[in-house]
Design a protein around this motif. Structure first.
Motif, PDB file in Angstrom:
ATOM      1  N   ALA A  94      -9.040   2.640  -0.193  1.00 41.56           N
ATOM      2  CA  ALA A  94      -8.895   2.875  -1.635  1.00 41.56           C
ATOM      3  C   ALA A  94      -8.988   1.544  -2.369  1.00 41.56           C
ATOM      4  O   ALA A  94      -8.874   0.476  -1.759  1.00 41.56           O
ATOM      5  CB  ALA A  94      -7.544   3.529  -1.936  1.00 41.56           C
TER       6      ALA A  94
ATOM      7  N   PRO B 106       5.830   4.230  -2.640  1.00 46.99           N
ATOM      8  CA  PRO B 106       6.162   3.182  -3.619  1.00 46.99           C
ATOM      9  C   PRO B 106       5.471   1.877  -3.175  1.00 46.99           C
ATOM     10  O   PRO B 106       4.643   1.907  -2.257  1.00 46.99           O
ATOM     11  CB  PRO B 106       7.681   3.080  -3.510  1.00 46.99           C
ATOM     12  CG  PRO B 106       8.052   3.695  -2.212  1.00 46.99           C
ATOM     13  CD  PRO B 106       6.873   4.467  -1.668  1.00 46.99           C
TER      14      PRO B 106
ATOM     15  N   LEU C 246     -17.387   1.678   9.259  1.00 45.87           N
ATOM     16  CA  LEU C 246     -17.621   2.963   8.592  1.00 45.87           C
ATOM     17  C   LEU C 246     -17.442   2.824   7.087  1.00 45.87           C
ATOM     18  O   LEU C 246     -16.465   2.229   6.629  1.00 45.87           O
ATOM     19  CB  LEU C 246     -16.612   4.014   9.114  1.00 45.87           C
ATOM     20  CG  LEU C 246     -16.631   5.350   8.374  1.00 45.87           C
ATOM     21  CD1 LEU C 246     -17.836   6.193   8.813  1.00 45.87           C
ATOM     22  CD2 LEU C 246     -15.341   6.131   8.578  1.00 45.87           C
TER      23      LEU C 246
ATOM     24  N   GLY D  93      -9.835   2.462   6.928  1.00 48.62           N
ATOM     25  CA  GLY D  93      -9.177   1.420   6.131  1.00 48.62           C
ATOM     26  C   GLY D  93      -8.223   0.631   7.014  1.00 48.62           C
ATOM     27  O   GLY D  93      -7.192   0.140   6.560  1.00 48.62           O
TER      28      GLY D  93
ATOM     29  N   ASP E 188     -13.287   0.641   9.429  1.00 53.02           N
ATOM     30  CA  ASP E 188     -13.204  -0.025   8.123  1.00 53.02           C
ATOM     31  C   ASP E 188     -14.626  -0.346   7.673  1.00 53.02           C
ATOM     32  O   ASP E 188     -15.550  -0.425   8.490  1.00 53.02           O
ATOM     33  CB  ASP E 188     -12.375  -1.314   8.214  1.00 53.02           C
ATOM     34  CG  ASP E 188     -11.792  -1.720   6.866  1.00 53.02           C
ATOM     35  OD1 ASP E 188     -10.558  -1.565   6.676  1.00 53.02           O
ATOM     36  OD2 ASP E 188     -12.562  -2.193   6.006  1.00 53.02           O
TER      37      ASP E 188
ATOM     38  N   TYR F 279      -6.558   3.991 -11.150  1.00 47.84           N
ATOM     39  CA  TYR F 279      -5.981   4.223  -9.816  1.00 47.84           C
ATOM     40  C   TYR F 279      -5.040   5.432  -9.844  1.00 47.84           C
ATOM     41  O   TYR F 279      -5.143   6.343  -9.008  1.00 47.84           O
ATOM     42  CB  TYR F 279      -5.237   2.949  -9.405  1.00 47.84           C
ATOM     43  CG  TYR F 279      -4.448   3.017  -8.128  1.00 47.84           C
ATOM     44  CD1 TYR F 279      -5.066   3.163  -6.898  1.00 47.84           C
ATOM     45  CD2 TYR F 279      -3.047   2.885  -8.156  1.00 47.84           C
ATOM     46  CE1 TYR F 279      -4.328   3.179  -5.718  1.00 47.84           C
ATOM     47  CE2 TYR F 279      -2.309   2.896  -6.986  1.00 47.84           C
ATOM     48  CZ  TYR F 279      -2.950   3.050  -5.766  1.00 47.84           C
ATOM     49  OH  TYR F 279      -2.220   3.062  -4.610  1.00 47.84           O
TER      50      TYR F 279
HETATM   51  P1  NAD Z   1      -5.749  -2.276   1.301  1.00 47.26           P
HETATM   52  O1  NAD Z   1      -6.557  -2.594   0.089  1.00 47.26           O
HETATM   53  O2  NAD Z   1      -4.919  -3.329   1.911  1.00 47.26           O
HETATM   54  O3  NAD Z   1      -6.711  -1.707   2.440  1.00 47.26           O
HETATM   55  C1  NAD Z   1      -7.769  -0.812   2.171  1.00 47.26           C
HETATM   56  C2  NAD Z   1      -8.788  -0.946   3.300  1.00 47.26           C
HETATM   57  O4  NAD Z   1      -9.849  -0.012   3.036  1.00 47.26           O
HETATM   58  C3  NAD Z   1      -9.441  -2.343   3.371  1.00 47.26           C
HETATM   59  O5  NAD Z   1      -9.351  -2.849   4.688  1.00 47.26           O
HETATM   60  C4  NAD Z   1     -10.897  -2.095   2.965  1.00 47.26           C
HETATM   61  O6  NAD Z   1     -11.822  -2.940   3.626  1.00 47.26           O
HETATM   62  C5  NAD Z   1     -11.086  -0.644   3.379  1.00 47.26           C
HETATM   63  N1  NAD Z   1     -12.173   0.008   2.641  1.00 47.26           N
HETATM   64  C6  NAD Z   1     -12.541  -0.186   1.360  1.00 47.26           C
HETATM   65  N2  NAD Z   1     -13.601   0.567   1.055  1.00 47.26           N
HETATM   66  C7  NAD Z   1     -13.919   1.279   2.163  1.00 47.26           C
HETATM   67  C8  NAD Z   1     -14.918   2.233   2.459  1.00 47.26           C
HETATM   68  N3  NAD Z   1     -15.831   2.598   1.558  1.00 47.26           N
HETATM   69  N4  NAD Z   1     -14.951   2.758   3.702  1.00 47.26           N
HETATM   70  C9  NAD Z   1     -14.051   2.370   4.652  1.00 47.26           C
HETATM   71  N5  NAD Z   1     -13.081   1.458   4.423  1.00 47.26           N
HETATM   72  C10 NAD Z   1     -13.015   0.917   3.187  1.00 47.26           C
HETATM   73  O7  NAD Z   1      -4.865  -0.988   0.928  1.00 47.26           O
HETATM   74  P2  NAD Z   1      -3.438  -0.590   1.497  1.00 47.26           P
HETATM   75  O8  NAD Z   1      -2.411  -1.308   0.721  1.00 47.26           O
HETATM   76  O9  NAD Z   1      -3.429  -0.665   2.963  1.00 47.26           O
HETATM   77  O10 NAD Z   1      -3.364   0.935   1.009  1.00 47.26           O
HETATM   78  C11 NAD Z   1      -3.813   1.987   1.817  1.00 47.26           C
HETATM   79  C12 NAD Z   1      -3.614   3.286   1.058  1.00 47.26           C
HETATM   80  O11 NAD Z   1      -2.235   3.430   0.703  1.00 47.26           O
HETATM   81  C13 NAD Z   1      -4.401   3.404  -0.255  1.00 47.26           C
HETATM   82  O12 NAD Z   1      -4.784   4.736  -0.456  1.00 47.26           O
HETATM   83  C14 NAD Z   1      -3.378   3.023  -1.280  1.00 47.26           C
HETATM   84  O13 NAD Z   1      -3.659   3.596  -2.526  1.00 47.26           O
HETATM   85  C15 NAD Z   1      -2.124   3.627  -0.695  1.00 47.26           C
HETATM   86  N6  NAD Z   1      -0.906   2.998  -1.204  1.00 47.26           N
HETATM   87  C16 NAD Z   1      -0.614   1.713  -0.851  1.00 47.26           C
HETATM   88  C17 NAD Z   1       0.551   1.135  -1.358  1.00 47.26           C
HETATM   89  C18 NAD Z   1       0.936  -0.284  -1.001  1.00 47.26           C
HETATM   90  O14 NAD Z   1       1.924  -0.796  -1.539  1.00 47.26           O
HETATM   91  N7  NAD Z   1       0.195  -0.953  -0.113  1.00 47.26           N
HETATM   92  C19 NAD Z   1       1.402   1.866  -2.202  1.00 47.26           C
HETATM   93  C20 NAD Z   1       1.023   3.155  -2.556  1.00 47.26           C
HETATM   94  C21 NAD Z   1      -0.113   3.744  -2.033  1.00 47.26           C
END
Ligand code: NAD
Ligand code: AKB
Length: 312
Positions: free
Chosen positions: A76, A174, A51, A10, A36, A146
């Motif tokens: 995610a 958060p 991936l 990701g 990604d 989620y």
């Molecule tokens: P994001 O949506 O910005 O990035 C997710 C990345 O995962 C994307 O680049 C997407 O292309 C990739 N992806 C999607 N499906 C995929 C797959 N099947 N295989 C490989 N890659 C894949 O998310 P983020 O904000 O960077 O969040 C990352 C993690 O942190 C998540 O688990 C999210 O739930 C958690 N989180 C984020 C926040 C926040 O504020 N950003 C807060 C709480 C938890």
């Protein structure tokens, strides 16, 4: 520090793109692999692998071929998008994690350690969780797909640790505030979009009501928490589901006021949409005393530094 080989799944996302840079800074580019579903990683000169984390064979092949010792699994579907495609959100959020935990279990049985980081979220709490200073342990009844996937993921992490000894570590993030990569479809995203409008001198339409207080954290603090957790010795990690961590809490009105103190012409309109119900089910502030006690966590960035950093 032993020579680690670190895979970030990701890596193109909001957190992944900055985590890769932080890992390169710590370990060197040769020790980091960015992966990604979509190509296009445009950060450091690290190896990039296309991936799908849902493809368990491809995941195993990459981890074995690269001699990976640590995985940060960030792929995610987030809260707001998850309500539009709930089955996809469940599938990715659960089966991606399960594939990785199973791989870590199999490798451990072969005598190879794979340390795993997987983030949970404040979304794992629900309307019957205490909303102020939400404790580490309390009623958790998430209402979004989620949040349901995050709570189930926390239980899986603890299960794989207790039953198989998998070294999996997790934080309940958060809302994370950053200015480099756009956020990926969450409920806390307003707190990033507001800065873009402010910079463009546009009136900001906020999809949450003015008094919706939520816990937030600056990316710098979130990365520090993540790396501290992963670098802590296994004995320090007493919670294998997921640790509460937080930076600060504010409402859209408080954030708008802080921006207006710097850009007096800034204007905001409140037009709550379906994301309001999600936010109303989440904590307003978190008690992260267990993370502080167990591995020395402490947020450093407060409101003024956060707002100045985002505007800059
Ligand atoms: P994001 O949506 O910005 O990035 C997710 C990345 O995962 C994307 O680049 C997407 O292309 C990739 N992806 C999607 N499906 C995929 C797959 N099947 N295989 C490989 N890659 C894949 O998310 P983020 O904000 O960077 O969040 C990352 C993690 O942190 C998540 O688990 C999210 O739930 C958690 N989180 C984020 C926040 C926040 O504020 N950003 C807060 C709480 C938890
Ligand atoms: C979202 O709003 O979905 C995320 C989160 C808090 O998990 N930023």
């Amino acid at each position: 520090m032993k020579a680690e080989k670190i895979l970030v799944i990701g890596a193109n996302g909001q957190i992944g793109s900055e985590l890769v840079e932080a890992l390169v800074h710590r370990h060197g580019a040769a020790r980091v692999v960015a992966a990604d579903l979509h190509t296009g990683f445009c950060g450091s000169e690290v190896a990039f692998a296309k991936l799908d984390v849902l493809d368990s064979k491809a995941l195993r092949a990459l981890v074995v071929a690269e001699g990976v010792t640590q995985v940060y699994h960030l792929a995610a579907i987030l809260s707001a998008t998850g309500e539009k495609v709930p089955l996809q959100a469940w599938n990715l959020n659960m089966n991606g994690l399960l594939n990785l935990l199973e791989l870590a279990r199999e490798l451990l049985a072969e005598g190879r350690l794979l340390r795993v980081f997987w983030p949970s979220s404040i979304a794992a709490f629900g309307p019957n969780s205490p909303r102020l200073n939400t404790p580490q342990y309390c009623v958790m009844d998430p209402t979004s797909m989620y949040g349901i996937s995050k709570l189930a993921g926390e239980r899986l992490c603890e299960y794989y640790h207790q039953k198989y000894g998998v070294d999996v570590r997790s934080l309940r993030y958060p809302g994370i505030l950053s200015s480099k990569t756009p956020p990926g479809g969450g409920t806390t995203d307003y707190a990033i979009a507001i800065f873009l409008s402010a910079k463009k001198r546009e009136v900001f339409e906020c999809f949450l009501s003015q008094d919706t207080t939520l816990p937030m954290i600056a990316m710098e603090d979130a990365l520090r928490a993540t790396l501290s957790l992963m670098e802590a010795s296994p004995e320090q990690i007493k919670i294998r589901s997921s640790y509460n961590v937080t930076g600060l809490s504010f409402s859209p009105a408080e954030l708008a006021l802080a921006i207006r103190q710097r850009l007096p012409a800034f204007q905001i309109r409140y037009v709550p949409d379906e994301r309001q119900a999600i936010a109303d089910s989440w904590p307003q502030s978190l008690d992260d005393s267990r993370a502080r006690a167990d591995w020395g966590w402490k947020a450093l960035i407060g409101m003024d530094q956060l707002v100045d950093g985002m505007l800059a």
